[in-house]
Design a protein around this motif. Structure first.
Motif, PDB file in Angstrom:
ATOM      1  N   ALA A 233       0.810  -1.219   0.000  1.00 50.72           N
ATOM      2  CA  ALA A 233       0.000   0.000   0.000  1.00 50.72           C
ATOM      3  C   ALA A 233       0.843   1.268   0.000  1.00 50.72           C
ATOM      4  O   ALA A 233       0.298   2.370  -0.068  1.00 50.72           O
ATOM      5  N   ASP A 234       2.154   1.124   0.057  1.00 47.96           N
ATOM      6  CA  ASP A 234       3.047   2.280   0.109  1.00 47.96           C
ATOM      7  C   ASP A 234       3.467   2.635  -1.323  1.00 47.96           C
ATOM      8  O   ASP A 234       4.229   1.899  -1.959  1.00 47.96           O
ATOM      9  N   PRO A 235       3.002   3.760  -1.859  1.00 45.01           N
ATOM     10  CA  PRO A 235       3.347   4.130  -3.249  1.00 45.01           C
ATOM     11  C   PRO A 235       4.849   4.249  -3.477  1.00 45.01           C
ATOM     12  O   PRO A 235       5.338   3.950  -4.570  1.00 45.01           O
ATOM     13  N   ALA A 236       5.599   4.659  -2.468  1.00 42.29           N
ATOM     14  CA  ALA A 236       7.041   4.824  -2.636  1.00 42.29           C
ATOM     15  C   ALA A 236       7.725   3.488  -2.882  1.00 42.29           C
ATOM     16  O   ALA A 236       8.630   3.374  -3.719  1.00 42.29           O
ATOM     17  N   ILE A 237       7.295   2.467  -2.153  1.00 43.54           N
ATOM     18  CA  ILE A 237       7.906   1.143  -2.314  1.00 43.54           C
ATOM     19  C   ILE A 237       7.545   0.547  -3.668  1.00 43.54           C
ATOM     20  O   ILE A 237       8.386  -0.016  -4.372  1.00 43.54           O
ATOM     21  N   VAL A 238       6.280   0.691  -4.046  1.00 45.79           N
ATOM     22  CA  VAL A 238       5.829   0.155  -5.334  1.00 45.79           C
ATOM     23  C   VAL A 238       6.543   0.867  -6.486  1.00 45.79           C
ATOM     24  O   VAL A 238       7.025   0.237  -7.432  1.00 45.79           O
ATOM     25  N   SER A 239       6.629   2.199  -6.396  1.00 43.44           N
ATOM     26  CA  SER A 239       7.253   2.956  -7.487  1.00 43.44           C
ATOM     27  C   SER A 239       8.748   2.679  -7.588  1.00 43.44           C
ATOM     28  O   SER A 239       9.346   2.834  -8.656  1.00 43.44           O
ATOM     29  N   ALA A 240       9.369   2.256  -6.475  1.00 42.41           N
ATOM     30  CA  ALA A 240      10.792   1.942  -6.515  1.00 42.41           C
ATOM     31  C   ALA A 240      11.080   0.789  -7.469  1.00 42.41           C
ATOM     32  O   ALA A 240      12.143   0.740  -8.102  1.00 42.41           O
ATOM     33  N   TRP A 241      10.125  -0.134  -7.598  1.00 38.28           N
ATOM     34  CA  TRP A 241      10.297  -1.248  -8.535  1.00 38.28           C
ATOM     35  C   TRP A 241      10.013  -0.821  -9.976  1.00 38.28           C
ATOM     36  O   TRP A 241      10.384  -1.527 -10.911  1.00 38.28           O
ATOM     37  N   GLN A 242       9.348   0.294 -10.150  1.00 33.68           N
ATOM     38  CA  GLN A 242       9.012   0.772 -11.491  1.00 33.68           C
ATOM     39  C   GLN A 242      10.098   1.670 -12.068  1.00 33.68           C
ATOM     40  O   GLN A 242      10.031   2.027 -13.247  1.00 33.68           O
ATOM     41  N   ARG A 243      11.079   2.030 -11.246  1.00 29.90           N
ATOM     42  CA  ARG A 243      12.188   2.864 -11.704  1.00 29.90           C
ATOM     43  C   ARG A 243      13.482   2.058 -11.666  1.00 29.90           C
ATOM     44  O   ARG A 243      13.580   1.048 -10.969  1.00 29.90           O
ATOM     45  N   GLN A 244      14.464   2.544 -12.394  1.00 30.00           N
ATOM     46  CA  GLN A 244      15.775   1.916 -12.375  1.00 30.00           C
ATOM     47  C   GLN A 244      16.835   3.002 -12.281  1.00 30.00           C
ATOM     48  O   GLN A 244      16.596   4.115 -12.765  1.00 30.00           O
ATOM     49  N   PRO A 245      17.981   2.704 -11.656  1.00 26.68           N
ATOM     50  CA  PRO A 245      18.398   1.409 -11.105  1.00 26.68           C
ATOM     51  C   PRO A 245      17.662   1.048  -9.822  1.00 26.68           C
ATOM     52  O   PRO A 245      17.188   1.933  -9.108  1.00 26.68           O
ATOM     53  N   TRP A 246      17.585  -0.255  -9.547  1.00 29.40           N
ATOM     54  CA  TRP A 246      16.931  -0.715  -8.337  1.00 29.40           C
ATOM     55  C   TRP A 246      17.858  -0.560  -7.134  1.00 29.40           C
ATOM     56  O   TRP A 246      19.089  -0.543  -7.284  1.00 29.40           O
ATOM     57  N   PRO A 247      17.272  -0.466  -5.929  1.00 30.06           N
ATOM     58  CA  PRO A 247      18.092  -0.333  -4.714  1.00 30.06           C
ATOM     59  C   PRO A 247      18.990  -1.554  -4.515  1.00 30.06           C
ATOM     60  O   PRO A 247      18.685  -2.660  -4.968  1.00 30.06           O
ATOM     61  N   ALA A 248      20.090  -1.344  -3.815  1.00 28.48           N
ATOM     62  CA  ALA A 248      21.070  -2.416  -3.619  1.00 28.48           C
ATOM     63  C   ALA A 248      20.475  -3.609  -2.889  1.00 28.48           C
ATOM     64  O   ALA A 248      20.770  -4.766  -3.220  1.00 28.48           O
ATOM     65  N   ASP A 249      19.625  -3.352  -1.867  1.00 22.43           N
ATOM     66  CA  ASP A 249      19.060  -4.485  -1.120  1.00 22.43           C
ATOM     67  C   ASP A 249      18.102  -5.294  -1.985  1.00 22.43           C
ATOM     68  O   ASP A 249      18.047  -6.530  -1.882  1.00 22.43           O
ATOM     69  N   ALA A 250      17.366  -4.631  -2.878  1.00 27.66           N
ATOM     70  CA  ALA A 250      16.476  -5.348  -3.783  1.00 27.66           C
ATOM     71  C   ALA A 250      17.282  -6.208  -4.760  1.00 27.66           C
ATOM     72  O   ALA A 250      16.912  -7.348  -5.057  1.00 27.66           O
ATOM     73  N   CYS A 251      18.394  -5.677  -5.239  1.00 28.61           N
ATOM     74  CA  CYS A 251      19.237  -6.436  -6.166  1.00 28.61           C
ATOM     75  C   CYS A 251      19.838  -7.658  -5.487  1.00 28.61           C
ATOM     76  O   CYS A 251      19.938  -8.738  -6.095  1.00 28.61           O
ATOM     77  N   GLU A 252      20.242  -7.497  -4.248  1.00 28.73           N
ATOM     78  CA  GLU A 252      20.812  -8.637  -3.526  1.00 28.73           C
ATOM     79  C   GLU A 252      19.769  -9.737  -3.342  1.00 28.73           C
ATOM     80  O   GLU A 252      20.070 -10.937  -3.501  1.00 28.73           O
ATOM     81  N   ALA A 253      18.537  -9.347  -3.037  1.00 24.79           N
ATOM     82  CA  ALA A 253      17.466 -10.336  -2.899  1.00 24.79           C
ATOM     83  C   ALA A 253      17.195 -11.036  -4.223  1.00 24.79           C
ATOM     84  O   ALA A 253      16.945 -12.247  -4.266  1.00 24.79           O
ATOM     85  N   LEU A 254      17.251 -10.300  -5.317  1.00 17.03           N
ATOM     86  CA  LEU A 254      17.027 -10.905  -6.630  1.00 17.03           C
ATOM     87  C   LEU A 254      18.156 -11.862  -6.998  1.00 17.03           C
ATOM     88  O   LEU A 254      17.914 -12.921  -7.585  1.00 17.03           O
ATOM     89  N   ARG A 255      19.400 -11.508  -6.649  1.00 19.65           N
ATOM     90  CA  ARG A 255      20.515 -12.418  -6.934  1.00 19.65           C
ATOM     91  C   ARG A 255      20.340 -13.737  -6.189  1.00 19.65           C
ATOM     92  O   ARG A 255      20.570 -14.821  -6.739  1.00 19.65           O
ATOM     93  N   ASP A 256      19.922 -13.662  -4.933  1.00 25.88           N
ATOM     94  CA  ASP A 256      19.688 -14.886  -4.161  1.00 25.88           C
ATOM     95  C   ASP A 256      18.546 -15.695  -4.768  1.00 25.88           C
ATOM     96  O   ASP A 256      18.627 -16.929  -4.839  1.00 25.88           O
ATOM     97  N   ARG A 257      17.503 -15.004  -5.194  1.00 28.35           N
ATOM     98  CA  ARG A 257      16.345 -15.684  -5.793  1.00 28.35           C
ATOM     99  C   ARG A 257      16.730 -16.368  -7.095  1.00 28.35           C
ATOM    100  O   ARG A 257      16.332 -17.513  -7.353  1.00 28.35           O
TER     101      ARG A 257
END
Length: 339
Positions: A233-257
């Motif tokens: 429900a947080d627009p800031a968090i949702v919009s963070a995935w719609q922009r690039q580059p992605w945050p470092a913590d999100a990238c680390e989670a994606l690498r693990d995934r």
């Protein structure tokens, strides 16, 4: 000698058969036919005789089209029918479809999928599949999972728990991946090994596909990541995935995934007894392509521009080598643990 695989140079050639190209044994290559010039002809269609209907309703050179290409001749039309049904069912969730029309279309398909699972069905592709599954000694194909994910995609539903996201992946696997596997390898004595392969490989393959197109889907409001109700429900968090580059913590989670899912694909392929690898070569080729996509997506982080697509030449080459290895009972190189 040949390995029973359609020649890359003739991947779009063949005689007309209900809109599906069927290649004659004389068009199969020798095992040493994997030359760059031959692969290029498959990728761009040069040197191939046109036919009125090529692969199913998928993008030329896509993993689905290449999986169809390497299906045995007797199952190729049924694999095409399953892929075309996936596209038809998901069509209403595409951008640009009027919302009321999309819901009406999906409602019809939900009813049709229930009918197919019980042995009925009105769609011509459904009737074809029911007949062919029956001839192979199989129960009616259960495609209802494809209807479930179409509902979630249309609603742009957020996944608040890992269990919800896992169910989403499993619905796709049961609705499409498992039915293709059953049609390719219907023998009862192979069922336990097949179910183990499908249960691990199907969700992993689908997740890697979704990771590779995460940026495009995010801009459409579909986030294939787990967000709790507060984060969703947080627009800031949702919009963070719609922009690039992605945050470092999100990238680390994606690498693990990516690493986890890639490992699951390798383990699933290794579990298959060698005699089952040849009939299931279309799915092993698809899994090999998913590994290539995963590597491309990981290398692109924290960006993801065009990471969800391989060039036609690269895709054709990867699928050819994977199908050739599987036809000989070996693991495709991208699916080896140290690959």
């Amino acid at each position: 000698s040949h390995d029973g695989l359609p020649a890359l140079a003739t991947c779009r050639a063949g005689r007309e058969s209900g809109g599906i190209a069927a290649l004659a044994p004389g068009q199969w290559p020798r095992a040493d036919a994997c030359r760059p010039d031959v692969v290029k002809q498959a990728a761009d269609g040069s040197g191939a005789r046109a036919s009125s209907g090529a692969a199913p309703a998928t993008e030329p050179g896509s993993p689905r089209q290449l999986a169809w290409l390497y299906a045995p001749a007797e199952a190729r039309d049924d694999v095409a029918a399953l892929l075309e049904l996936e596209a038809e069912i998901g069509h209403g969730a595409r951008p640009g479809i009027e919302h009321t029309v999309a819901h009406a279309r999906l409602a019809w398909w939900l009813e049709e999928l229930a009918g197919i699972a019980s042995g009925g069905g009105r769609h011509p592709l459904a009737r074809r599949l029911l007949e062919s599954f029956s001839r192979a000694g199989l129960s009616p194909p259960d495609l209802r999972g494809l209807g479930v994910i179409a509902q979630l995609d249309l609603a742009c539903a957020a996944f608040e728990t890992e269990q919800e996201y896992s169910s989403y992946l499993n619905d796709w696997s049961r609705g499409l991946f498992r039915n293709i596997a059953l049609r390719l390898c219907p023998a009862l004595d192979a069922r336990a090994a097949l179910e183990a392969f499908v249960g691990l490989a199907g969700p992993a393959l689908r997740d890697l596909e979704l990771i590779a197109r995460l940026a495009d889907d995010a801009r459409l409001g579909r986030l294939h990541v787990v967000l709790d109700s507060k984060a969703a429900a947080d627009p800031a968090i949702v919009s963070a995935w719609q922009r690039q580059p992605w945050p470092a913590d999100a990238c680390e989670a994606l690498r693990d995934r990516i690493a986890s899912r890639r490992g699951e694909l390798c383990r699933a392929a290794a579990m298959l007894p060698p005699p089952m690898r040849s009939p299931l070569r279309p799915l092993l080729a698809w899994c090999a392509l998913a590994c290539e996509l995963a590597d491309r997506a990981q290398a692109a982080l924290p960006l993801q521009y065009h990471a969800g697509r391989l060039t036609p030449l690269r895709a054709a080459w990867t699928a050819w080598r994977a199908a050739l290895a599987a036809s000989r009972g070996r693991l495709p190189q991208p699916l080896e643990e140290n690959g």
